[in-house]
Design a protein around this motif. Structure first.
Motif, PDB file in Angstrom:
ATOM      1  N   UNK A 120       0.826  -1.208   0.000  1.00 47.76           N
ATOM      2  CA  UNK A 120       0.000   0.000   0.000  1.00 47.76           C
ATOM      3  C   UNK A 120       0.861   1.259   0.000  1.00 47.76           C
ATOM      4  N   UNK A 121       1.897   1.282   0.815  1.00 50.05           N
ATOM      5  CA  UNK A 121       2.776   2.454   0.866  1.00 50.05           C
ATOM      6  C   UNK A 121       3.484   2.670  -0.469  1.00 50.05           C
ATOM      7  N   UNK A 122       3.946   1.589  -1.080  1.00 45.52           N
ATOM      8  CA  UNK A 122       4.601   1.695  -2.390  1.00 45.52           C
ATOM      9  C   UNK A 122       3.634   2.217  -3.442  1.00 45.52           C
ATOM     10  N   UNK A 123       2.412   1.689  -3.438  1.00 41.52           N
ATOM     11  CA  UNK A 123       1.424   2.121  -4.424  1.00 41.52           C
ATOM     12  C   UNK A 123       0.968   3.555  -4.174  1.00 41.52           C
ATOM     13  N   UNK A 124       0.887   3.966  -2.916  1.00 37.92           N
ATOM     14  CA  UNK A 124       0.538   5.358  -2.627  1.00 37.92           C
ATOM     15  C   UNK A 124       1.622   6.286  -3.154  1.00 37.92           C
ATOM     16  N   UNK A 125       2.893   5.919  -2.952  1.00 37.98           N
ATOM     17  CA  UNK A 125       3.991   6.713  -3.511  1.00 37.98           C
ATOM     18  C   UNK A 125       3.890   6.791  -5.031  1.00 37.98           C
ATOM     19  N   UNK A 126       3.602   5.651  -5.653  1.00 40.09           N
ATOM     20  CA  UNK A 126       3.488   5.604  -7.113  1.00 40.09           C
ATOM     21  C   UNK A 126       2.323   6.472  -7.586  1.00 40.09           C
ATOM     22  N   UNK A 127       1.175   6.336  -6.938  1.00 44.03           N
ATOM     23  CA  UNK A 127       0.006   7.129  -7.323  1.00 44.03           C
ATOM     24  C   UNK A 127       0.275   8.616  -7.157  1.00 44.03           C
ATOM     25  N   UNK A 128       0.940   8.991  -6.071  1.00 49.97           N
ATOM     26  CA  UNK A 128       1.233  10.403  -5.813  1.00 49.97           C
ATOM     27  C   UNK A 128       2.193  10.982  -6.843  1.00 49.97           C
ATOM     28  N   UNK A 129       3.020  10.138  -7.436  1.00 45.35           N
ATOM     29  CA  UNK A 129       4.010  10.604  -8.411  1.00 45.35           C
ATOM     30  C   UNK A 129       3.455  10.681  -9.835  1.00 45.35           C
ATOM     31  N   UNK A 130       2.352   9.980 -10.087  1.00 43.71           N
ATOM     32  CA  UNK A 130       1.790   9.988 -11.443  1.00 43.71           C
ATOM     33  C   UNK A 130       1.035  11.291 -11.698  1.00 43.71           C
ATOM     34  N   UNK A 131       1.208  11.864 -12.875  1.00 43.69           N
ATOM     35  CA  UNK A 131       0.428  13.074 -13.180  1.00 43.69           C
ATOM     36  C   UNK A 131      -1.047  12.707 -13.343  1.00 43.69           C
ATOM     37  N   UNK A 132      -1.906  13.439 -12.664  1.00 38.59           N
ATOM     38  CA  UNK A 132      -3.332  13.180 -12.810  1.00 38.59           C
ATOM     39  C   UNK A 132      -4.129  14.402 -12.399  1.00 38.59           C
ATOM     40  N   UNK A 133      -5.366  14.424 -12.898  1.00 30.09           N
ATOM     41  CA  UNK A 133      -6.321  15.462 -12.530  1.00 30.09           C
ATOM     42  C   UNK A 133      -7.281  14.970 -11.458  1.00 30.09           C
ATOM     43  N   UNK A 134      -7.479  13.636 -11.424  1.00 29.95           N
ATOM     44  CA  UNK A 134      -8.354  13.011 -10.429  1.00 29.95           C
ATOM     45  C   UNK A 134      -7.645  11.800  -9.855  1.00 29.95           C
ATOM     46  N   UNK A 135      -7.555  11.759  -8.538  1.00 30.70           N
ATOM     47  CA  UNK A 135      -6.955  10.639  -7.830  1.00 30.70           C
ATOM     48  C   UNK A 135      -8.025  10.010  -6.950  1.00 30.70           C
ATOM     49  N   UNK A 136      -8.303   8.723  -7.186  1.00 33.23           N
ATOM     50  CA  UNK A 136      -9.278   7.988  -6.377  1.00 33.23           C
ATOM     51  C   UNK A 136      -8.509   7.035  -5.468  1.00 33.23           C
ATOM     52  N   UNK A 137      -8.733   7.144  -4.173  1.00 33.73           N
ATOM     53  CA  UNK A 137      -8.112   6.276  -3.177  1.00 33.73           C
ATOM     54  C   UNK A 137      -9.217   5.423  -2.565  1.00 33.73           C
ATOM     55  N   UNK A 177      -2.319  19.364  -5.207  1.00 27.97           N
ATOM     56  CA  UNK A 177      -3.118  18.151  -5.083  1.00 27.97           C
ATOM     57  C   UNK A 177      -4.159  18.090  -6.201  1.00 27.97           C
ATOM     58  N   UNK A 178      -4.303  16.919  -6.824  1.00 25.55           N
ATOM     59  CA  UNK A 178      -5.396  16.761  -7.782  1.00 25.55           C
ATOM     60  C   UNK A 178      -6.727  16.644  -7.040  1.00 25.55           C
ATOM     61  N   UNK A 179      -7.815  16.707  -7.768  1.00 20.45           N
ATOM     62  CA  UNK A 179      -9.108  16.373  -7.188  1.00 20.45           C
ATOM     63  C   UNK A 179      -8.943  14.971  -6.608  1.00 20.45           C
ATOM     64  N   UNK A 180      -9.344  14.761  -5.375  1.00 17.60           N
ATOM     65  CA  UNK A 180      -9.043  13.508  -4.687  1.00 17.60           C
ATOM     66  C   UNK A 180     -10.301  12.935  -4.051  1.00 17.60           C
TER      67      UNK A 180
END
Length: 175
Positions: A89-106, A132-135
């Motif tokens: 989960x921590x690795x994927x959160x880091x990856x998600x945070x680094x990806x360019x996006x307009x909407x981040x769904x957690x 921060x993108x729309x989250x």
């Protein structure tokens, strides 16, 4: 000022014990993707294979990340499985945070926080970013720090559910 001109996206929470939290987030992701926005979806405690996620992942501007290392529910996980799940989960959160996006769904972020299966400092830092993108965060019983940061809070309330009668989740309806 348009959404894309804002310095910081808003935070949505879909919570409660009712059905529809992930579906609501998926609907927003679909709307955003079809309007040209880049979408990143991180599913905590799920494998990313639900039909909603498969359909979204097929879109060119949607990335789906999933964080499930075993089939067991949390209460049946070994300590090693819990440790491995948190690491993933921590690795994927880091990856998600680094990806360019307009909407981040957690998706299921509330459960990951409550079960201590994600680094809350990393999550707080992401929610506090000025860019921060729309989250969107989903799950039951959101922690106070998540509620404090939310601009939208929508609670799904279960009044009745077939599971209470022993009817298991059905493909195409619940997953």
């Amino acid at each position: 000022m348009t959404q894309n001109e804002t310095a910081c996206g808003l935070v949505h929470i879909y919570c409660g014990d009712g059905k529809g939290k992930t579906s609501c987030a998926a609907g927003l992701a679909l709307r955003a993707a079809h309007s040209g926005m880049q979408v990143v979806i991180l599913q905590f405690l799920k494998d990313g294979t639900s039909h909603e996620m498969q359909a979204l992942a097929a879109l060119p501007n949607v990335t789906v990340l999933a964080g499930k290392v075993c089939e067991a529910f949390f209460w049946n996980m070994t300590d090693q499985e819990k440790t491995a799940t948190r690491r993933l989960h921590d690795e994927l959160l880091d990856k998600a945070a680094a990806l360019p996006c307009d909407l981040l769904v957690l998706d299921e972020a509330c459960a990951a926080v409550n079960l201590k299966l994600v680094d809350t400092d990393k999550l707080r830092a992401l929610l506090d970013r000025s860019d921060r993108p729309e989250t969107v965060l989903t799950g039951r019983d959101p922690a106070d720090f998540l509620l404090d940061r939310a601009d939208y809070i929508t609670e799904m309330v279960k009044r009745r559910h077939p599971f209470d009668k022993g009817i298991p989740a059905r493909e195409g309806i619940e997953f």
